[in-house]
Design a protein around this motif. Sequence first.
Motif, PDB file in Angstrom:
ATOM      1  N   ASN A 142      45.116  46.771  33.358  1.00  0.00           N
ATOM      2  CA  ASN A 142      46.312  46.915  32.542  1.00  0.00           C
ATOM      3  C   ASN A 142      46.250  45.822  31.477  1.00  0.00           C
ATOM      4  O   ASN A 142      46.340  44.638  31.798  1.00  0.00           O
ATOM      5  N   PRO A 143      46.103  46.176  30.203  1.00  0.00           N
ATOM      6  CA  PRO A 143      45.862  45.156  29.175  1.00  0.00           C
ATOM      7  C   PRO A 143      46.990  44.148  29.020  1.00  0.00           C
ATOM      8  O   PRO A 143      46.779  43.051  28.503  1.00  0.00           O
ATOM      9  N   GLY A 144      48.188  44.484  29.472  1.00  0.00           N
ATOM     10  CA  GLY A 144      49.287  43.542  29.381  1.00  0.00           C
ATOM     11  C   GLY A 144      49.189  42.410  30.384  1.00  0.00           C
ATOM     12  O   GLY A 144      49.847  41.374  30.227  1.00  0.00           O
ATOM     13  N   GLU A 145      48.380  42.599  31.445  1.00  0.00           N
ATOM     14  CA  GLU A 145      48.279  41.602  32.500  1.00  0.00           C
ATOM     15  C   GLU A 145      46.855  41.160  32.793  1.00  0.00           C
ATOM     16  O   GLU A 145      46.617  40.005  33.167  1.00  0.00           O
ATOM     17  N   VAL A 146      45.915  42.086  32.636  1.00  0.00           N
ATOM     18  CA  VAL A 146      44.546  41.847  33.093  1.00  0.00           C
ATOM     19  C   VAL A 146      43.560  42.067  31.951  1.00  0.00           C
ATOM     20  O   VAL A 146      43.590  43.105  31.285  1.00  0.00           O
ATOM     21  N   HIS A 147      42.694  41.085  31.749  1.00  0.00           N
ATOM     22  CA  HIS A 147      41.666  41.205  30.711  1.00  0.00           C
ATOM     23  C   HIS A 147      40.466  42.007  31.200  1.00  0.00           C
ATOM     24  O   HIS A 147      39.925  42.840  30.473  1.00  0.00           O
ATOM     25  N   SER A 148      40.061  41.768  32.443  1.00  0.00           N
ATOM     26  CA  SER A 148      38.905  42.476  32.994  1.00  0.00           C
ATOM     27  C   SER A 148      38.983  42.507  34.512  1.00  0.00           C
ATOM     28  O   SER A 148      39.748  41.754  35.127  1.00  0.00           O
ATOM     29  N   VAL A 149      38.197  43.395  35.093  1.00  0.00           N
ATOM     30  CA  VAL A 149      38.099  43.545  36.539  1.00  0.00           C
ATOM     31  C   VAL A 149      36.634  43.403  36.918  1.00  0.00           C
ATOM     32  O   VAL A 149      35.755  43.923  36.223  1.00  0.00           O
ATOM     33  N   PHE A 150      36.366  42.688  37.998  1.00  0.00           N
ATOM     34  CA  PHE A 150      34.986  42.597  38.470  1.00  0.00           C
ATOM     35  C   PHE A 150      34.971  42.471  39.986  1.00  0.00           C
ATOM     36  O   PHE A 150      35.996  42.206  40.615  1.00  0.00           O
ATOM     37  N   GLU A 151      33.807  42.692  40.557  1.00  0.00           N
ATOM     38  CA  GLU A 151      33.657  42.643  42.005  1.00  0.00           C
ATOM     39  C   GLU A 151      32.494  41.732  42.371  1.00  0.00           C
ATOM     40  O   GLU A 151      31.495  41.665  41.661  1.00  0.00           O
ATOM     41  N   VAL A 152      32.642  41.030  43.468  1.00  0.00           N
ATOM     42  CA  VAL A 152      31.617  40.131  43.976  1.00  0.00           C
ATOM     43  C   VAL A 152      31.126  40.690  45.309  1.00  0.00           C
ATOM     44  O   VAL A 152      31.951  41.043  46.166  1.00  0.00           O
ATOM     45  N   PRO A 153      29.818  40.800  45.513  1.00  0.00           N
ATOM     46  CA  PRO A 153      29.342  41.319  46.796  1.00  0.00           C
ATOM     47  C   PRO A 153      29.902  40.535  47.977  1.00  0.00           C
ATOM     48  O   PRO A 153      29.980  39.300  47.943  1.00  0.00           O
ATOM     49  N   LEU A 154      30.295  41.251  49.008  1.00  0.00           N
ATOM     50  CA  LEU A 154      30.848  40.603  50.191  1.00  0.00           C
ATOM     51  C   LEU A 154      29.848  39.603  50.764  1.00  0.00           C
ATOM     52  O   LEU A 154      30.246  38.516  51.215  1.00  0.00           O
ATOM     53  N   ALA A 155      28.576  39.936  50.731  1.00  0.00           N
ATOM     54  CA  ALA A 155      27.554  39.035  51.267  1.00  0.00           C
ATOM     55  C   ALA A 155      27.564  37.697  50.535  1.00  0.00           C
ATOM     56  O   ALA A 155      27.356  36.641  51.152  1.00  0.00           O
ATOM     57  N   ARG A 156      27.826  37.721  49.227  1.00  0.00           N
ATOM     58  CA  ARG A 156      27.884  36.473  48.463  1.00  0.00           C
ATOM     59  C   ARG A 156      29.129  35.677  48.840  1.00  0.00           C
ATOM     60  O   ARG A 156      29.077  34.449  48.959  1.00  0.00           O
ATOM     61  N   ILE A 157      30.238  36.357  49.021  1.00  0.00           N
ATOM     62  CA  ILE A 157      31.480  35.688  49.425  1.00  0.00           C
ATOM     63  C   ILE A 157      31.314  35.013  50.779  1.00  0.00           C
ATOM     64  O   ILE A 157      31.859  33.933  51.029  1.00  0.00           O
ATOM     65  N   LEU A 158      30.550  35.631  51.663  1.00  0.00           N
ATOM     66  CA  LEU A 158      30.415  35.122  53.023  1.00  0.00           C
ATOM     67  C   LEU A 158      29.376  34.016  53.159  1.00  0.00           C
ATOM     68  O   LEU A 158      29.295  33.368  54.206  1.00  0.00           O
ATOM     69  N   SER A 159      28.571  33.807  52.112  1.00  0.00           N
ATOM     70  CA  SER A 159      27.531  32.781  52.163  1.00  0.00           C
ATOM     71  C   SER A 159      28.113  31.422  51.779  1.00  0.00           C
ATOM     72  O   SER A 159      28.650  31.249  50.677  1.00  0.00           O
ATOM     73  N   ALA A 160      27.983  30.444  52.641  1.00  0.00           N
ATOM     74  CA  ALA A 160      28.493  29.101  52.343  1.00  0.00           C
ATOM     75  C   ALA A 160      27.796  28.507  51.128  1.00  0.00           C
ATOM     76  O   ALA A 160      28.371  27.665  50.424  1.00  0.00           O
TER      77      ALA A 160
END
Length: 208
Positions: A142-160
């Motif tokens: 929604n351009p009024g609130e959000v400039h862009s959307v992206f996703e990060v692989p769960l495996a990367r999130i879980l890696s310390a």
Amino acid sequence: MSVDDAIIDRIASRLLSAPPALAEARNLVPDWTPPQPFDRPPVAAAVLIAIVARPEGHTVLYTERSPDLRSHSGQVAFPGGKIDPEDVDAADAALREAHEEVGMERADATVLGYMPTYYTGTNYLITPVVATVTPSRPFVPNPGEVHSVFEVPLARILSAASYGHFRFERGGQRGQTWQIDHDGHRIWGITANLTRLFRDLAYDEAAA
């Protein structure tokens, strides 16, 4: 069962089954201490930690806030916002905000549970809502609130190894948060701290 599915099941087993009760302000410790104490109650808010099912594996959804917003402009955030009086609970608020911000359909999300509340130095008391999402259509900011959307692989999130530290100075005070860099995006502050708490939940660890 895939590795992702096993981890998601483990996370779900460690979440709260209902939104946690909101503690009184006098019992709350913010993530950083503002120069002046607040003269009003904390603002109840909710964010959605969306674990998105993709053919190549699960990801976690993030937004980059619009540079035109007065608060936290341009920063990376989870979909979410203030809990309105009309919202049934934190999950209702988080799913409403996700629909408003990126067009996520409520029917595409399955709420797994809730993380403990997180109190910010800006006087927001946030309930993180964790859900799996099988999107029926692309996420559209929604351009009024959000400039862009992206996703990060769960495996990367879980890696310390994905986590570093971001140091800042605010109101004459120095502070530190977690930081994750991914594909040109820098996740820090509240969002990175919540991401790390989510990660540690999967491994039953306490964030350092």
